[in-house]
Motif scaffolding. Structure first.
Motif, PDB file in Angstrom:
ATOM      1  N   GLU A 159       0.827  -1.204   0.000  1.00  0.00           N
ATOM      2  CA  GLU A 159       0.000   0.000   0.000  1.00  0.00           C
ATOM      3  C   GLU A 159       0.859   1.250   0.000  1.00  0.00           C
ATOM      4  O   GLU A 159       0.570   2.229  -0.722  1.00  0.00           O
ATOM      5  CB  GLU A 159      -0.920  -0.016   1.216  1.00  0.00           C
ATOM      6  N   ASP A 160       1.948   1.249   0.762  1.00  0.00           N
ATOM      7  CA  ASP A 160       2.854   2.400   0.779  1.00  0.00           C
ATOM      8  C   ASP A 160       3.515   2.588  -0.590  1.00  0.00           C
ATOM      9  O   ASP A 160       3.702   3.726  -1.046  1.00  0.00           O
ATOM     10  CB  ASP A 160       3.926   2.215   1.853  1.00  0.00           C
ATOM     11  N   LEU A 161       3.873   1.473  -1.234  1.00  0.00           N
ATOM     12  CA  LEU A 161       4.519   1.544  -2.544  1.00  0.00           C
ATOM     13  C   LEU A 161       3.542   2.082  -3.584  1.00  0.00           C
ATOM     14  O   LEU A 161       3.917   2.897  -4.439  1.00  0.00           O
ATOM     15  CB  LEU A 161       5.033   0.162  -2.950  1.00  0.00           C
ATOM     16  N   GLN A 162       2.287   1.644  -3.515  1.00  0.00           N
ATOM     17  CA  GLN A 162       1.263   2.161  -4.415  1.00  0.00           C
ATOM     18  C   GLN A 162       1.103   3.671  -4.257  1.00  0.00           C
ATOM     19  O   GLN A 162       1.029   4.415  -5.236  1.00  0.00           O
ATOM     20  CB  GLN A 162      -0.073   1.474  -4.135  1.00  0.00           C
ATOM     21  N   ARG A 163       1.052   4.105  -3.009  1.00  0.00           N
ATOM     22  CA  ARG A 163       0.898   5.540  -2.753  1.00  0.00           C
ATOM     23  C   ARG A 163       2.098   6.322  -3.279  1.00  0.00           C
ATOM     24  O   ARG A 163       1.945   7.393  -3.865  1.00  0.00           O
ATOM     25  CB  ARG A 163       0.725   5.768  -1.243  1.00  0.00           C
ATOM     26  N   TRP A 164       3.287   5.805  -3.077  1.00  0.00           N
ATOM     27  CA  TRP A 164       4.510   6.487  -3.531  1.00  0.00           C
ATOM     28  C   TRP A 164       4.538   6.588  -5.045  1.00  0.00           C
ATOM     29  O   TRP A 164       4.912   7.623  -5.604  1.00  0.00           O
ATOM     30  CB  TRP A 164       5.729   5.723  -3.022  1.00  0.00           C
ATOM     31  N   ILE A 165       4.129   5.518  -5.726  1.00  0.00           N
ATOM     32  CA  ILE A 165       4.092   5.532  -7.196  1.00  0.00           C
ATOM     33  C   ILE A 165       3.134   6.609  -7.680  1.00  0.00           C
ATOM     34  O   ILE A 165       3.442   7.372  -8.602  1.00  0.00           O
ATOM     35  CB  ILE A 165       3.684   4.151  -7.738  1.00  0.00           C
ATOM     36  N   ARG A 166       1.947   6.697  -7.086  1.00  0.00           N
ATOM     37  CA  ARG A 166       0.971   7.710  -7.500  1.00  0.00           C
ATOM     38  C   ARG A 166       1.533   9.120  -7.311  1.00  0.00           C
ATOM     39  O   ARG A 166       1.369   9.990  -8.167  1.00  0.00           O
ATOM     40  CB  ARG A 166      -0.329   7.551  -6.708  1.00  0.00           C
ATOM     41  N   GLN A 167       2.220   9.343  -6.198  1.00  0.00           N
ATOM     42  CA  GLN A 167       2.761  10.673  -5.911  1.00  0.00           C
ATOM     43  C   GLN A 167       3.844  11.078  -6.892  1.00  0.00           C
ATOM     44  O   GLN A 167       3.992  12.251  -7.215  1.00  0.00           O
ATOM     45  CB  GLN A 167       3.326  10.704  -4.487  1.00  0.00           C
TER      46      GLN A 167
END
Length: 398
Positions: free
Chosen positions: A46-54
C-alpha cells in the motif's frame, strides 16, 4: 510476510523494472518507504502504491501490483527525420541499437518501442506535455521553448539528457535563395517574402538576421518541405533552412548564404520529463548507451551511416555523406553549450519580428547522471554529472 502485505526487494525490482541501485537511491533521495528486518529490505504494498501515485501524477487508484509477471509498456521516442543534425534516432532505429540495449537492461520485461517522426520540435514538445512521448530529439531554440512552457505548466518538467549533432557558428543553417534570383548581398533581403519554420532554430536565426539588418520583410510560417518546394519553384524570395534542405536546394541550383558573424553554435539535443526519467532511469541509460553507440558508428563508418540514412530518407547518398561528415556527433554537454543556450535566451528578449515572440528563459536543467552512467557502462572515459569545461574536444567524443 504475506500476512503483512510485504514484497521483497527483488519483487520491487521486477515490478518497477529498475536496478537495485536505483531503488537504493530512491530510498535515500526520494523517501521511498521501506521496512528493514534484519539485513533484508521489504516494501509495504500500500505504501509503494501511494509512492508511485505521488511520483507519476497518477490520479486514479492502482488496483493491484503484479509481482510475478513481466510488465508490458511502450516507450515512445520522438525524432525528426527532416532535420539532419537529429538523424541519430533514425540511424539507431535502423541498427536496432536501442532494442539491443533494452534487452540487456530489462531482459524480463515486455517493453515496446514506438518511433514518432515529427515535423518540428514544438510538435514533439506538445507530445511530451500530453504524456505521449518520453524522449524527444529537438533543436536548440525548441529546447529553450520547452523550459519556458515548464514555467506555465507545473506538471511539465523537461530536463536535458544529452546533445546530438552539433556544428560551430550556426553552420548547417543557411539563408537559401532561389536559382537565378537578383540577390547580390544580404541588403537585397529588404521587401522580400521570406519563409521558415517559426519558433524553430532556423526561425530564431532569421529573426536575428532581420533585427541586425533592420529589414522590412514579410515572414511566413511554412514547414521545411514547403519552404524547399517554394525555393525550387521561386515562389518566395528566400528561406532560412536547416540541413538536409540546404544541400538539397544547392543540388537544384539554389544559392546559399551562411550566417557569417553568428558566433552561436547550432545544437540539437535530447529532453525527457524529469519525473518519468527518475522512475525509468534504466531505460534512459539504455537509450543513451544506444545514442552514444550510434554516434560512434556515424564517426567511424560515415559512408555506411550515410548509406543507411539515404535508404531511410530517400536523399541521394552523396548528399547524406557530405552532411554526416560535417556534423559533430557528440552527446557530451559542455559548459559552452549551456552558455550558448543561455545566449539564445538573452538574444530572444529583443525579438520583435515574429508575432507572439517572447523571452523563453534558460534551458532545461541538465541531469548528467544518466549520460555519466551510460558512458561508464560502455567503458568510456567518465563524463561525470557536470558539464565539461573548455572547448569541444577532438579526442573525446560521445
Amino acid at each position: 510476510m504475506n500476512d503483512l502485505d510485504l514484497i521483497t526487494m527483488q519483487e520491487a525490482i521486477d515490478l518497477l523494472q529498475v536496478s537495485r541501485s536505483t531503488i537504493d537511491r530512491w530510498r535515500k533521495s526520494k523517501r521511498l518507504p521501506f521496512i528493514k528486518i534484519g539485513k533484508e529490505i521489504f516494501f509495504h504494498k500500500e505504501d509503494l502504491q501511494r509512492w508511485i501515485r505521488q511520483h507519476t501524477n497518477i490520479k486514479e487508484p492502482v488496483e493491484s501490483l503484479p509481482t510475478n509477471q513481466s510488465i508490458s509498456k511502450t516507450i515512445t521516442i520522438g525524432y525528426q527525420s527532416q532535420t539532419a543534425h537529429m538523424w541519430s534516432p533514425l540511424l539507431m532505429n535502423k541498427l536496432g541499437l536501442f532494442e539491443e540495449e533494452l534487452s540487456r537492461t530489462c531482459p524480463s520485461s515486455s517493453l515496446q518501442i514506438r518511433w514518432v517522426n515529427a515535423r518540428n520540435g514544438l510538435e514533439l514538445i506538445e507530445g511530451m506535455i500530453a504524456g505521449e512521448i518520453q524522449i524527444a530529439s529537438i533543436g536548440d531554440y525548441p529546447i529553450m521553448v520547452s523550459q519556458h512552457l515548464s514555467k506555465m505548466l507545473p506538471n511539465f518538467n523537461p530536463i536535458l539528457l544529452a546533445f546530438d549533432g552539433k556544428t560551430s557558428q550556426s553552420e548547417g543553417i543557411s539563408l537559401v535563395i532561389p536559382k537565378e534570383s537578383n540577390f547580390h548581398d544580404l541588403t537585397d533581403i529588404h521587401g522580400q517574402t521570406l519563409a521558415t519554420v517559426m519558433n524553430s532554430s532556423a526561425g530564431y536565426r532569421l529573426n536575428r538576421l532581420l533585427l541586425g539588418l533592420n529589414a522590412d520583410c514579410e515572414v511566413i510560417n511554412q514547414d521545411m518541405n514547403l519552404c524547399f518546394s517554394n525555393i525550387i519553384d521561386r515562389g518566395i524570395g528566400a528561406s532560412v533552412m536547416w540541413e538536409p534542405y540546404v544541400s538539397l536546394s544547392e543540388s537544384q541550383g539554389a544559392a546559399t548564404i551562411r550566417f557569417d558573424g553568428f558566433t552561436d553554435d547550432y545544437l540539437t539535443g535530447l529532453i525527457a520529463q524529469d519525473e518519468w526519467a527518475q522512475l525509468n532511469d534504466d531505460i534512459v541509460i539504455a537509450y543513451l548507451k544506444a545514442h552514444i553507440r550510434t554516434h560512434q558508428f556515424a564517426r567511424e563508418y560515415p559512408l555506411k551511416a550515410a548509406k543507411l540514412l539515404s535508404e531511410s530518407t530517400g536523399i541521394a547518398h552523396k548528399i547524406t555523406t557530405r552532411i554526416v561528415s560535417k556534423v559533430r556527433w557528440d552527446a557530451a554537454v559542455y559548459k559552452q553549450d549551456l552558455d550558448t543556450l543561455k545566449n539564445l535566451a538573452i538574444a530572444d528578449q529583443t525579438s520583435s519580428h515574429f508575432s507572439g515572440s517572447q523571452s523563453h528563459g534558460a534551458s532545461p536543467p541538465y541531469r548528467g547522471y544518466y549520460l555519466d552512467e551510460a558512458s561508464k557502462k560502455l567503458n568510456l572515459m567518465r563524463i561525470y554529472d557536470q558539464p565539461i569545461e573548455g572547448d569541444w574536444s577532438l579526442e573525446y567524443l560521445y
